[in-house]
Structures are given as C-alpha cells and as structure tokens.
Design an enzyme around this catalytic site. Structure first.
Site, mmCIF file in Angstrom:
data_model
loop_
_atom_site.group_PDB
_atom_site.id
_atom_site.type_symbol
_atom_site.label_atom_id
_atom_site.label_comp_id
_atom_site.label_asym_id
_atom_site.label_seq_id
_atom_site.Cartn_x
_atom_site.Cartn_y
_atom_site.Cartn_z
ATOM 1 N N ARG A 61 33.414 31.357 41.300
ATOM 2 C CA ARG A 61 32.359 32.355 41.495
ATOM 3 C C ARG A 61 31.454 31.975 42.671
ATOM 4 N NH1 ARG A 61 27.245 33.914 38.133
ATOM 5 N NH2 ARG A 61 27.029 36.104 38.688
ATOM 6 N N HIS A 65 30.448 34.409 45.861
ATOM 7 C CA HIS A 65 29.072 34.707 46.270
ATOM 8 C C HIS A 65 28.793 34.192 47.675
ATOM 9 C CE1 HIS A 65 26.986 35.830 42.247
ATOM 10 N NE2 HIS A 65 28.236 36.193 42.234
ATOM 11 N N ASN A 93 21.381 35.563 41.681
ATOM 12 C CA ASN A 93 22.192 34.349 41.566
ATOM 13 C C ASN A 93 22.601 34.226 40.112
ATOM 14 O OD1 ASN A 93 20.311 33.184 39.829
ATOM 15 N ND2 ASN A 93 19.280 32.086 41.428
ATOM 16 N N HIS A 195 37.917 36.945 36.591
ATOM 17 C CA HIS A 195 37.268 37.010 35.267
ATOM 18 C C HIS A 195 38.234 36.668 34.137
ATOM 19 C CE1 HIS A 195 33.956 39.848 37.055
ATOM 20 N NE2 HIS A 195 33.804 38.583 37.409
#
Ligand code: HEM
Ligand SMILES: *[C@@H]1O[C@H](CO)[C@@H](O)[C@H](O)[C@H]1NC(C)=O
Ligand SMILES: *[C@@H]1O[C@H](CO)[C@@H](O)[C@H](O)[C@H]1NC(C)=O
Ligand SMILES: *[C@@H]1O[C@H](CO)[C@@H](O)[C@H](O)[C@H]1NC(C)=O
Ligand SMILES: CC(=O)N[C@H]1CO[C@H](CO)[C@@H](O)[C@@H]1O
Length: 325
Positions: A61, A65, A93, A195
């Site tokens: 992840r 980001h 965040n 995911h």
C-alpha cells in the site's frame, strides 16, 4: 523558424522526452554499483515479514500511495519538519501502517551496510523492489522491477488532496483517477486485487453496513459478519482482514470474493456490480494465471508513474525519512 516549424520541432522534442522518460528505467540500472542489490533487499524484506506478516500489505500500500502522489519518488516516506507537514501526515494517509515504512528503512540499512552499495540506491527503488518481494513472499507472482528512480525533493500534505481514491468511489471515478496516472481500467482492476492481503479499519466500510440500509450489493451473511465485527460502526481501533478467506495469500481470491458479494469496500464490489468491469472480474476469478499476468503488467505501469530520472528533479537520499542537507 516559422510557427509551423516550431510546432514540428516542439512535437519532436515532446516525443523524444516521452520516449526517453519511458526508456530510462531499466532492470540492471545498479548492476555496476551494487550487483547484489536484489538479494540484499529480498533478504531484508524476508526478515521483516518473518517478524510481522503485517509488513506485506503495509509495504504494498505504501508503494501505491507513493506513486499516486508526486510519482514513485519515496516522497511518502519523508517525515514532517517544523516548517512542513509531509504527505504521510495527510488525514487520508489513514493508517499507512508503520511496518511498511520500516520495511524500507530496514532494506535501505541492509543495502548501505555493503560498502560498495552505500548511498548508491534510491529509496524509491528500494520501495519498488521491497513491494515485489512482499508480493512474492505472500505467494504472488514475481516480476522484474525496473529501476533508476530518483528520490523526490519535497513532500507536502496538501499535494495528497484529490490524488488518492477513497473507498466510496464508483467505477467511473476509479477509472478516471487511474487514467490520470496513465493506468488503464484493466490495470485498475488488476491492482485493486492487492486487497487480497492486508487490513482495513471499520470506518472505511461502515457506511455499507448501517442496519437500516445495508448495501444491497453486499452478501447478507458477510454484511452480518461485518456488523458483528464493527458494532460501533467506526471504532478507529478495529481493523479487519480485507480478504477473510485467504488473508495472507496473494492470490485471486479477491475476485472470487467479489463474485460472491464479499468485496469489502464500495470500490471493490463495484468492479463486479458494474457491467463494464464484471467480465474481467469473473474471468480473473476463474483463471489466476490470467490475473497474475495482468497484475504484473499493471505493477510495471504503476512503477513508472511520475518517476524522476533527471538530477534536477531528485537525488539519492541518505536517510529515506529526511531530505539530504
Ligand atoms: C482502487 C482504489 C483503491 C481504494 C479506494 C483503496 C482503498 C483502501 C482502503 C480504504 C484501505 C484500508 C485502509 C485502512 O483502513 O487501514 C486499503 C488498504 C490497502 N490497500 Fe487499497 N485502495 C485502492 C487501491 C489499492 C492499490 C492499487 C493497491 C496496491 C497495488 C492497494 C493496496 C492496499 C493494501 C495492501 C491495503 C492493506 C494495507 C495494510 O494492511 O496495511 N490499494 N485500501
Ligand atoms: C524552517 O524555515 C526557516 C526559514 O525559512 C529555516 O531557516 C529553517 O531551517 C527551517 N527549518 C526546518 C526544520 O526546515
Ligand atoms: C487460463 O487462461 C489461459 C489462457 O490465457 C489458458 O491457457 C489456461 O488453460 C486457463 N486456465 C484455466 C484454469 O482455465
Ligand atoms: C503519462 O504519460 C505521459 C506520456 O508518456 C507523460 O508525459 C506523463 O508524465 C505521464 N504521467 C504520469 C503521471 O506518469
Ligand atoms: C502513520 C501516520 O503518519 N499517521 C498520521 C495520519 O494523519 C493523522 C492526522 O493528520 C495523524 O494523527 C497520524 O499520526
């Protein structure tokens, strides 16, 4: 030179720039300065994941980001200073888990411990390698990682605004925000399968399980399980496995879950609900090698987003969390 000539020249230069940008990352970028880079990072990531499996999802992840905010340049790792609130402290965040940051810090330390490699490898590239290694450790597909990204020179909380998709997004919104990063709808569907590992806090899906109005695209028994696990709706301390069937395996169970109405976020389930993406979801739920092939292509594209390769745009940070001074 006339206007037409200028336009042709401009077009040629733009094309050359685009070609050069795309071509500048390469697998063997560090072959001369740090020939064992891949195994050094791999060993460090394996050690970290052995300490805590949470590092797998956290690292993957973190890479996403990083790439979606100012390009894949490790700007997400910089900490806030007295004068500046960094990306990582933006409200969205939302829980970038500390073990993702620590994975990069540990791998960087391992790289720098080899005299030949010390301060030769960017934090952005270490994050890209560590992400691949985390995926492989969880049983996902391996793939060659393109290298040569420089570390960015700034990180501001405001630069995060609007850059990351919230879990409430529908298909058009998801497709648009990935397109803004040169990623196709197919790439978006494939990358969403990250995911298949990791955790989510109750507040990220609580709107779907309100007793008075349970999201109709959600399987009823799964909705009941989620309600039981998140009774107060948004307890910020509770996090659930996003893929409860095979939570630690990087596999195509994510798509099988979607077909069964067991996608956790609105943005997950919509990939099956919407006619335009459903065929891809169904296909990948039935054929994991087709999924893996699409995922590898999409990760390679993700790793190219906004990369900095010109020394005017970045450098190799000595400490991933701080700008060089
Ligand atoms: C498609 C749009 C996406 C949305 C709306 C989305 C949203 C979210 C949300 C809300 C969480 C839970 C955060 C929390 O509560 O702690 C999460 C977790 C996660 N996301 Fe996504 N995400 C998206 C795409 C991606 C992509 C492209 C990747 C990587 C390739 C990714 C990897 C992960 C991972 C691994 C976790 C678990 C993190 C952990 O266990 O620490 N996501 N995502
Ligand atoms: C904050 O800004 C001031 C003046 O612009 C500068 O002198 C100082 O070094 C900065 N401090 C940090 C921690 O960046
Ligand atoms: C998956 O698709 C590939 C072609 O892309 C095919 O060769 C393979 O047999 C399929 N596997 C399954 C389990 O259907
Ligand atoms: C998308 O690709 C174009 C053309 O190659 C490039 O100019 C642009 O910088 C890329 N955008 C991102 C976010 O990588
Ligand atoms: C991990 C992390 O940096 N979390 C921060 C996210 O943003 C909130 C609000 O800005 C902070 O309180 C967290 O510390």
């Amino acid at each position: 030179m006339g206007g037409a000539g200028m336009r042709v020249l401009a077009a040629v230069l733009a094309l050359a720039a685009a070609t050069r940008c795309a071509a500048q990352l390469k697998q063997d970028y560090y072959a001369a300065v740090c020939p064992n880079l891949e195994s050094i990072v791999q060993d460090a990531v394996a050690k970290k994941v052995q300490e805590t499996a949470i590092a797998v999802g956290a690292t993957i992840r973190l890479f996403f980001h990083d790439c979606f905010v100012e390009g894949c340049d490790a700007s997400v790792i910089l900490v806030s200073t007295g004068n500046n609130t960094a990306e990582k402290d933006h409200p969205s965040n939302l829980s970038l888990a500390g073990d993702g940051f620590d994975t990069v810090i540990q791998a960087k330390a391992a790289v720098d411990a080899v005299p030949q490699c010390a301060n030769q490898v960017s934090c952005a590239d270490i994050l890209a390698l560590a992400t691949r290694d985390a995926i492989v450790l969880a049983g996902g597909p391996t793939y060659p990682v393109e290298l040569g990204r420089l570390d960015g020179l700034s990180s501001t909380s405001t630069s995060v605004d609007g850059k990351l998709p919230p879990p409430s997004f529908n298909l058009d919104q998801l497709t648009a925000i990935f397109a803004a990063n040169n990623l196709s709808q197919t790439d978006m569907i494939a990358l969403s399968a990250a995911h298949t590992v990791g955790f989510a806090h109750c507040g990220t899906f609580s709107s779907r399980i309100q007793p008075a109005a349970v999201d109709p695209t959600l399987d009823a028994s799964y909705a009941a399980e989620l309600q039981a696990a998140c009774p107060a709706g948004v307890d910020p301390n509770i996090a659930l496995e996003i893929d409860p069937i095979t939570p630690h395996a990087f596999d195509n169970q994510y798509f099988i879950n979607l077909v069964q109405g067991r996608g956790l976020f609105t943005s997950d389930q919509v990939l099956f609900s919407d006619d335009r993406s459903r065929p891809t979801v169904v296909q990948w739920s039935q054929n994991s090698s087709d999924f893996e092939q699409a995922f590898v292509a999409a990760m390679t594209n993700l790793g190219r987003v906004g990369v900095k390769t010109d020394p005017s745009q970045g450098n190799i940070r000595r400490d991933c969390a701080f700008l060089n001074n």
